[in-house]
Design a protein around this motif. Structure first.
Motif, PDB file in Angstrom:
ATOM      1  N   VAL A 103       0.818  -1.153  -0.010  1.00 30.02           N
ATOM      2  CA  VAL A 103       0.155  -0.198  -0.063  1.00 30.02           C
ATOM      3  C   VAL A 103       0.945   1.270   0.016  1.00 30.02           C
ATOM      4  O   VAL A 103       1.911   1.260   0.498  1.00 30.02           O
ATOM      5  CB  VAL A 103      -0.829  -0.134   1.084  1.00 30.02           C
ATOM      6  CG1 VAL A 103      -0.238   0.092   2.485  1.00 30.02           C
ATOM      7  CG2 VAL A 103      -2.120   0.885   1.012  1.00 30.02           C
ATOM      8  N   ASN A 104       0.297   2.441  -0.810  1.00 27.80           N
ATOM      9  CA  ASN A 104       1.159   3.438  -1.017  1.00 27.80           C
ATOM     10  C   ASN A 104       2.096   3.358  -1.822  1.00 27.80           C
ATOM     11  O   ASN A 104       3.057   4.421  -2.159  1.00 27.80           O
ATOM     12  CB  ASN A 104       1.866   4.371   0.466  1.00 27.80           C
ATOM     13  CG  ASN A 104       0.419   4.537   1.345  1.00 27.80           C
ATOM     14  OD1 ASN A 104      -0.637   4.982   0.919  1.00 27.80           O
ATOM     15  ND2 ASN A 104       0.358   4.014   2.674  1.00 27.80           N
ATOM     16  N   THR A 105       2.675   2.274  -2.485  1.00 30.23           N
ATOM     17  CA  THR A 105       3.399   1.890  -3.567  1.00 30.23           C
ATOM     18  C   THR A 105       2.813   1.459  -4.782  1.00 30.23           C
ATOM     19  O   THR A 105       2.854   1.914  -5.633  1.00 30.23           O
ATOM     20  CB  THR A 105       4.385   1.247  -2.990  1.00 30.23           C
ATOM     21  OG1 THR A 105       5.207   1.768  -1.848  1.00 30.23           O
ATOM     22  CG2 THR A 105       5.542   0.857  -4.034  1.00 30.23           C
ATOM     23  N   THR A 125      -2.181  15.613  -4.153  1.00 30.36           N
ATOM     24  CA  THR A 125      -1.475  15.378  -2.834  1.00 30.36           C
ATOM     25  C   THR A 125      -1.786  13.816  -2.634  1.00 30.36           C
ATOM     26  O   THR A 125      -3.209  13.594  -2.514  1.00 30.36           O
ATOM     27  CB  THR A 125      -2.051  16.279  -1.827  1.00 30.36           C
ATOM     28  OG1 THR A 125      -1.448  17.608  -2.069  1.00 30.36           O
ATOM     29  CG2 THR A 125      -1.151  15.930  -0.571  1.00 30.36           C
ATOM     30  N   PRO A 126      -0.902  12.850  -2.178  1.00 27.72           N
ATOM     31  CA  PRO A 126      -1.181  11.613  -1.922  1.00 27.72           C
ATOM     32  C   PRO A 126      -1.623  11.574  -0.387  1.00 27.72           C
ATOM     33  O   PRO A 126      -1.202  12.294   0.351  1.00 27.72           O
ATOM     34  CB  PRO A 126       0.267  10.962  -2.125  1.00 27.72           C
ATOM     35  CG  PRO A 126       1.163  12.055  -2.055  1.00 27.72           C
ATOM     36  CD  PRO A 126       0.583  13.264  -2.484  1.00 27.72           C
ATOM     37  N   ALA A 127      -2.639  10.561  -0.277  1.00 32.24           N
ATOM     38  CA  ALA A 127      -3.182  10.355   1.048  1.00 32.24           C
ATOM     39  C   ALA A 127      -2.138   9.077   1.582  1.00 32.24           C
ATOM     40  O   ALA A 127      -1.801   8.220   0.737  1.00 32.24           O
ATOM     41  CB  ALA A 127      -4.360   9.942   1.170  1.00 32.24           C
ATOM     42  N   THR A 128      -1.967   9.024   2.776  1.00 30.17           N
ATOM     43  CA  THR A 128      -1.311   7.673   3.442  1.00 30.17           C
ATOM     44  C   THR A 128      -2.268   6.921   3.841  1.00 30.17           C
ATOM     45  O   THR A 128      -2.842   7.186   4.895  1.00 30.17           O
ATOM     46  CB  THR A 128      -0.170   8.411   4.647  1.00 30.17           C
ATOM     47  OG1 THR A 128       0.568   9.349   4.043  1.00 30.17           O
ATOM     48  CG2 THR A 128       0.368   7.269   5.340  1.00 30.17           C
ATOM     49  N   LEU A 129      -2.539   5.904   3.088  1.00 33.86           N
ATOM     50  CA  LEU A 129      -3.452   4.816   3.145  1.00 33.86           C
ATOM     51  C   LEU A 129      -3.038   3.934   4.245  1.00 33.86           C
ATOM     52  O   LEU A 129      -1.890   3.514   4.396  1.00 33.86           O
ATOM     53  CB  LEU A 129      -3.693   4.073   2.098  1.00 33.86           C
ATOM     54  CG  LEU A 129      -4.193   4.786   0.908  1.00 33.86           C
ATOM     55  CD1 LEU A 129      -4.456   3.890  -0.283  1.00 33.86           C
ATOM     56  CD2 LEU A 129      -5.626   5.610   1.181  1.00 33.86           C
ATOM     57  N   VAL A 130      -3.935   3.539   4.995  1.00 32.84           N
ATOM     58  CA  VAL A 130      -3.724   2.265   5.874  1.00 32.84           C
ATOM     59  C   VAL A 130      -4.880   1.527   6.179  1.00 32.84           C
ATOM     60  O   VAL A 130      -6.106   1.689   5.682  1.00 32.84           O
ATOM     61  CB  VAL A 130      -3.478   2.791   7.501  1.00 32.84           C
ATOM     62  CG1 VAL A 130      -2.299   3.789   7.720  1.00 32.84           C
ATOM     63  CG2 VAL A 130      -4.850   3.711   7.904  1.00 32.84           C
ATOM     64  N   SER A 131      -4.793   0.269   6.381  1.00 27.75           N
ATOM     65  CA  SER A 131      -5.666  -0.638   6.075  1.00 27.75           C
ATOM     66  C   SER A 131      -6.671  -0.657   7.511  1.00 27.75           C
ATOM     67  O   SER A 131      -6.200  -0.451   8.643  1.00 27.75           O
ATOM     68  CB  SER A 131      -5.233  -2.102   6.400  1.00 27.75           C
ATOM     69  OG  SER A 131      -6.215  -3.125   6.278  1.00 27.75           O
ATOM     70  N   GLY A 164      -7.414   7.019   4.358  1.00 25.47           N
ATOM     71  CA  GLY A 164      -5.892   7.879   4.545  1.00 25.47           C
ATOM     72  C   GLY A 164      -6.192   9.507   4.353  1.00 25.47           C
ATOM     73  O   GLY A 164      -7.156   9.595   3.528  1.00 25.47           O
ATOM     74  N   ASP A 165      -5.488  10.325   4.930  1.00 24.10           N
ATOM     75  CA  ASP A 165      -5.751  11.767   4.829  1.00 24.10           C
ATOM     76  C   ASP A 165      -4.628  12.289   3.953  1.00 24.10           C
ATOM     77  O   ASP A 165      -3.622  11.961   3.849  1.00 24.10           O
ATOM     78  CB  ASP A 165      -5.385  12.419   6.269  1.00 24.10           C
ATOM     79  CG  ASP A 165      -6.526  12.131   7.088  1.00 24.10           C
ATOM     80  OD1 ASP A 165      -7.588  11.535   6.779  1.00 24.10           O
ATOM     81  OD2 ASP A 165      -6.642  12.546   8.258  1.00 24.10           O
ATOM     82  N   ALA A 166      -5.213  13.536   3.204  1.00 24.32           N
ATOM     83  CA  ALA A 166      -4.124  14.198   2.401  1.00 24.32           C
ATOM     84  C   ALA A 166      -4.334  15.714   2.726  1.00 24.32           C
ATOM     85  O   ALA A 166      -5.582  16.269   2.893  1.00 24.32           O
ATOM     86  CB  ALA A 166      -4.522  14.154   0.865  1.00 24.32           C
ATOM     87  N   ASP A 167      -3.399  16.312   3.171  1.00 24.90           N
ATOM     88  CA  ASP A 167      -3.094  17.705   3.467  1.00 24.90           C
ATOM     89  C   ASP A 167      -3.051  18.632   2.186  1.00 24.90           C
ATOM     90  O   ASP A 167      -2.231  18.525   1.474  1.00 24.90           O
ATOM     91  CB  ASP A 167      -1.716  18.100   4.414  1.00 24.90           C
ATOM     92  CG  ASP A 167      -1.955  19.359   5.054  1.00 24.90           C
ATOM     93  OD1 ASP A 167      -2.728  20.164   4.422  1.00 24.90           O
ATOM     94  OD2 ASP A 167      -0.883  19.599   5.834  1.00 24.90           O
ATOM     95  N   LEU A 168      -4.034  19.517   1.937  1.00 24.81           N
ATOM     96  CA  LEU A 168      -4.514  19.896   0.840  1.00 24.81           C
ATOM     97  C   LEU A 168      -3.627  21.595   0.839  1.00 24.81           C
ATOM     98  O   LEU A 168      -3.968  22.235  -0.255  1.00 24.81           O
ATOM     99  CB  LEU A 168      -5.778  19.934   0.071  1.00 24.81           C
ATOM    100  CG  LEU A 168      -6.322  18.497   0.204  1.00 24.81           C
ATOM    101  CD1 LEU A 168      -7.984  18.770  -0.228  1.00 24.81           C
ATOM    102  CD2 LEU A 168      -5.600  17.790  -0.517  1.00 24.81           C
ATOM    103  N   THR A 169      -3.369  21.963   1.742  1.00 31.78           N
ATOM    104  CA  THR A 169      -2.844  23.457   2.249  1.00 31.78           C
ATOM    105  C   THR A 169      -1.778  23.757   1.302  1.00 31.78           C
ATOM    106  O   THR A 169      -1.639  25.133   0.928  1.00 31.78           O
ATOM    107  CB  THR A 169      -2.524  23.485   3.521  1.00 31.78           C
ATOM    108  OG1 THR A 169      -1.473  22.777   4.082  1.00 31.78           O
ATOM    109  CG2 THR A 169      -3.635  23.322   4.615  1.00 31.78           C
TER     110      THR A 169
END
Length: 411
Positions: free
Chosen positions: A341-343, A358-364, A377-382
């Motif tokens: 995941v994330n790859t 902006t990529p989100a850091t995915l977790v299961s 996962g969250d993506a910081d868009l700022t």
């Protein structure tokens, strides 16, 4: 410090003002009250605050309280303690609250996706979010997307499309020789009635059509289309099983089968991951119930395997009310090959209509059942340019996988 009554009064008596009009004397305030108040305040300023009383500073009481709270501190609640909600001597912090908010947002997204799937609805918009269970392709930007193929039967996108075998290859085999005959099942016409389909000569519960390749060949998928008027058999709405079989030189080997409800204009997807080559392949139809008429197949498409492709799926834009600072993406994915995941599976968000990602850091988040895994996962868009046109994007490497649903919320 006790509750001191007016001079000459009893405990609990209130203090009153003088009222000349009715001849009522006001309360006399005992010195004990002022002495006690002074002692209490000095106790806080000197003992708790460590300050020296100063007649010119009327903020010492506040300073002493602030200094004491800062020095003593209130322990932060853990995530479990925040969730339990039973303590009143610990502080709720962003670190303890965020996992609970994330969990709530994931559950809301999953509930929305479930509603879409059960209701047979298209992509859904809700307050500050969008969800798509891929019941159709109306929520995906097909121009911006690449490398994947949509499976209408399963309602997912996959990065192993397979090469379509041209309908003219191989020799026709089967018993559906009436109406358009065997050739009608491989003429490239998908939306036809029974008169232009491969049909049985007489009413029948079973039938087949296929190809003799002349040599061993691997077929990993097949797509079967019913007629646009009679379905697979006149009368329709009967339990029907569609099978993919391979000839090993002695016997027909069942490679896959799908149970469905016979009706017009349906598409049945069959797959085979065994990798064995067969000299012949055929599609079988088995209809349960009364023999109301002949069996019909509008079209058959066989596929041969190719290497998985890198895939990029992009959602159509959805409007936010204001420029979001954060996006959360929830994905239902089916890893066929081992996936990092994330790859091998990357989720990204954009607030400027897909110009910046902006990529989100995915977790299961665990299993969804039927081989599906919930990722979020969250993506910081700022760091992105301000904007309100929200898009999601899913990217894969060549590791084979299927994307069944995507939901995105923003704040």
């Amino acid at each position: 410090m006790r509750a001191v009554p007016p001079l000459g009064g009893n405990d609990g008596d209130p203090f009153i003002d003088r009222n000349v009009a009715v001849g009522e004397a006001g309360s006399v305030v005992p010195a004990e009250i002022f002495n006690a108040l002074r002692a209490e305040v000095l106790e806080v300023i000197e003992t708790l605050g460590g300050l020296t009383p100063d007649a010119g500073d009327l903020t010492q009481l506040r300073k002493a309280i602030v200094a004491y709270v800062a020095a003593a501190g209130m322990p932060a609640a853990t995530v479990d303690e925040t969730w339990a909600g039973t303590l009143d001597n610990k502080a709720v912090t962003p670190a303890s609250l965020k996992p609970l908010i994330d969990r709530l947002q994931v559950n809301v997204a999953l509930a929305h996706l479930r509603i879409l799937a059960v209701g047979g609805l298209g992509p859904g918009l809700y307050a500050d979010g969008v969800a798509d269970d891929f019941g159709d392709q109306s929520g995906v930007d097909l121009i911006a997307s690449s490398g994947g193929e949509y499976d209408a039967q399963g309602g997912f996108y996959m990065n192993l499309p397979g090469n379509q075998i041209p309908g003219g290859e191989g020799t026709l085999i089967g018993d559906l020789t009436a109406n358009g005959g065997l050739a009608a099942a491989f003429d490239g016409l998908l939306d036809v009635g029974f008169a232009a389909s491969a049909s049985s000569v007489s009413p029948s519960a079973t039938g087949n059509v296929g190809k003799n390749w002349g040599a061993g060949r691997v077929v990993n998928r097949a797509r079967v289309f019913s007629c646009n008027d009679n379905g697979f058999q006149t009368g329709g709405l009967k339990p029907t099983t569609i099978g993919l079989e391979g000839w090993d030189g002695s016997n027909w080997i069942l490679l896959d089968s799908v149970a469905t409800q016979d009706k017009s204009s349906i598409i049945v997807e069959l797959s085979y991951a065994g990798g064995a080559a067969y000299s012949q392949h055929r599609i079988t139809v088995n209809v349960s119930g009364p023999l109301d008429g002949a069996l019909d197949i509008a079209e058959v498409i066989f596929f041969q395997p190719v290497a998985p492709l890198a895939m990029s799926l992009v959602g159509l834009p959805a409007s936010a009310m204001a420029s979001p600072r954060r996006a959360q993406i929830v994905v239902l994915a089916e890893p066929v090959d081992p996936v990092v995941v994330n790859t091998d599976l990357i989720a990204s968000a954009s607030r400027d209509d897909g110009t910046t990602w902006t990529p989100a850091t995915l977790v299961s988040q665990g299993s969804y059942g039927d081989g599906l895994v919930i990722f979020s996962g969250d993506a910081d868009l700022t760091a992105q340019p301000a904007g309100t046109q929200m898009r999601w994007r899913m990217e894969t490497t060549a590791a084979e996988q299927r994307i069944h649903a995507v939901a995105m919320t923003w704040t």
